[in-house]
Enzyme design. Sequence first.
Site, PDB file in Angstrom:
ATOM      1  N   THR A  56       1.008  -1.335   0.329  1.00  0.00           N
ATOM      2  CA  THR A  56      -0.272   0.107   0.065  1.00  0.00           C
ATOM      3  C   THR A  56       0.917   1.101  -0.147  1.00  0.00           C
ATOM      4  OG1 THR A  56      -0.273  -0.275   2.414  1.00  0.00           O
ATOM      5  CG2 THR A  56      -1.804  -1.036   0.984  1.00  0.00           C
ATOM      6  N   LYS A  82      -2.480  -4.672   7.859  1.00  0.00           N
ATOM      7  CA  LYS A  82      -3.640  -4.155   7.215  1.00  0.00           C
ATOM      8  C   LYS A  82      -4.138  -5.302   6.373  1.00  0.00           C
ATOM      9  CE  LYS A  82      -2.262   0.547   5.963  1.00  0.00           C
ATOM     10  NZ  LYS A  82      -1.804   1.437   5.236  1.00  0.00           N
ATOM     11  N   TYR A 199      19.993  -0.249 -19.140  1.00  0.00           N
ATOM     12  CA  TYR A 199      18.469   0.472 -19.912  1.00  0.00           C
ATOM     13  C   TYR A 199      19.387   0.807 -21.355  1.00  0.00           C
ATOM     14  CZ  TYR A 199      16.579   0.983 -15.197  1.00  0.00           C
ATOM     15  OH  TYR A 199      16.395   0.857 -14.071  1.00  0.00           O
ATOM     16  N   GLU A 249      31.284  -4.070 -14.300  1.00  0.00           N
ATOM     17  CA  GLU A 249      32.036  -2.601 -13.936  1.00  0.00           C
ATOM     18  C   GLU A 249      33.067  -3.006 -12.828  1.00  0.00           C
ATOM     19  OE1 GLU A 249      28.607  -0.459 -12.381  1.00  0.00           O
ATOM     20  OE2 GLU A 249      28.887  -0.924 -10.453  1.00  0.00           O
ATOM     21  N   HIS A 292      28.099   3.751  -7.328  1.00  0.00           N
ATOM     22  CA  HIS A 292      27.603   2.408  -6.734  1.00  0.00           C
ATOM     23  C   HIS A 292      28.585   2.074  -5.498  1.00  0.00           C
ATOM     24  CE1 HIS A 292      25.900   1.091 -10.895  1.00  0.00           C
ATOM     25  NE2 HIS A 292      25.317   2.039 -10.224  1.00  0.00           N
TER      26      HIS A 292
END
Length: 698
Positions: A56, A82, A199, A249, A292
């Site tokens: 949620t 919940k 990407y 990398e 990173h």
Amino acid sequence: MRGNRLSLVKKSLPKRRPTATSNRLFSSSVRWHAYDDTVQNLRIGQHTRVIYQGFTGRVATSNARDSLAYGTNIVGGVTPGKEGEHLGLPLLPDLKKAKEQLKPDATAVFVAAPQCGKAIEDAIEAEIPLIVAVAEHIPLHDVMRLSSILKTQSKSRLVGANAPGIIAPIGQCRIGFQPLPTFAPGHIGIAAKSGTLSYETVASITRSGLGQSLCIGMGGDIIAGTNLVDALKVFEADPETEGIILVGEIGGRAEEDAADWIRDYRQRVSKPKPIAALVGGLYAPSARIMGHAGAWAARGERTAKEKYEILQQAGATMVDHPEKFGGVMKTMLSQSGRDPQKIMQDSASQKRGYHTLSRRPTPPLRQSRLSAQQQHSRGLVLSPQVGAGPLEHYMKQIEGLHIVQESEPKDAFSVGVTVDRTERAPCIATSPTASTKQLDQRVRRFAYDWRDGPSETTVKQAIAHMQLDAAPPAAMAQVGGLILALTRMYKEKEAVTLSCSVSIDENGNLRLHQPSLLMQFDDAAYRSNKRQEDIHSLRQKESELPEEVEAEKDGIVFVKLDDPEANIGTLVNGAGLAMNTVDALRLHGGKATNFLDTGGKATSETVKKSFELILRDPRVKVIFVNIFGGLTDGGMIAEGILLAFKEVDMKGKPVIVRIRGTNEEVGQKIIADSGLSLEAFDGFAEAADRVVEIANSR
């Protein structure tokens, strides 16, 4: 003689007491290395029943909507305390009920870093087959504890943390926050450490018409739940995968392990699938964390250039920029006897089928990463003078061992504790020499369980590698005591690396040479959980570069590069892409003055601040903005650049902008029509050539 001396060390080692969790097993089907058996859990698809932890929450809700529209088989989720419905799906209060009622195959852990470790452990205990964790800044020692638990079971597989997740375009299943418009169903498997570089890779494969079968994000943390070799095993067995791409990398041994696997694979398979690869950080400065948390090389680890060569020698085809993968993979498929045109036609028909079946327009993009993702991990490195204080507390019980101010002599030894990324565990690291020239070749690692600590056998093996056969008994015992002191401090203070040089004095006692101390600590423990405040209060910001400290306040990672001949300022979103931008500029004849990562989502404010930081360097003659619009709309990025450009005194410096990714055409047009001293490009090569041309002419 060696056995007698090591028996003296054994007397100095305390007996290990079992803890409440040290032998905790989460599965009844346990074997040694049983975690390896879970690798096929990565083969997700339309059959995969996905739940969300933190269902949620705002980010999880937005992400789930997009993934549902994509076709992901989300069956519900969990939010503690919940129960009912959310997004029209079952909402349950705990994982036990979710496991019983929803029968999930995978869970997307959209829980903030402070609570994420516990959420992952709950998923392991519930035996969820695939656990995907996207949060950054999960403390390293929490991850090592989880890795120790994972090794005791054979039910659950972890992807991440600090990872974009895993997506199967061919099976319409997305577990993570990948930019959906970039992906297309097809037959190329991709595994990557870097989100932005993955990407870029995906975009190149999509443009080529080949599409992707399965994409696995390892994540940029020091320890990854799933590594490159795990991905290779899945791609080999996957009948839908015709070609493989790896994106590595600087930092760790994942690429070397992958090279070993590739070499073996090519020998045992008559028609191996073609494999292409890239390694970021070829020109990264040593001893620096490049955005990173895991982008740094420890002693004894290979440089990015060495890993590039090792992969190439193993049979991988190497590229220097991810936009080249599409063309390279087409050529490799043809050379391997596969028909790229048939693969492209098959991919195109699958893509049409997806749109026909879903009957939904491409969903609007939303920011689907946890807020902590906009921060960056720097790590804390204490100076030898400052670090000696905390270490002395742990050494006070070792009689005869002293910290001295002198630099180590030629006959010194090296001892320390660091991370074995392949074993996903802490390790003792020793070398029979402390010589900088030989240390990297002669250091060896001896991994041990994070929960239990090193065994007597492990400590003796580490000492034996130091070749102390002629050492007096007192010094031998002191080495054993020092190793135990370092392992205690390592765990209690949540260190990343503790190491030093030691020698034996004329009285037969051990000396620790203070100038050699390397003390690196995990800043995620402090940032996310407010642990280790005493250690992190020792940080000396006044000794750091002001620009780098100032950038950190704005969520930007800025590293000034020292080359006096460099004259190109860089502004990039994403650590991996920033590293590769520095690398690729060198290959085009240019040199970058800086590494700058604005974070996964560039905004007008971060771009504005980035321009200001770059322009403080008098070497800068031109600025190269290299943005991949993954989660962020390319048009919005362009508008942000224009706003920032107008508010900052650019000092007459020209700016070259390359925008790729989501709505790239809109962004490029906005830049081209701006009337400002901006030039827009689509391809990296043409943009880089133009940047270098300007830099060399001014």
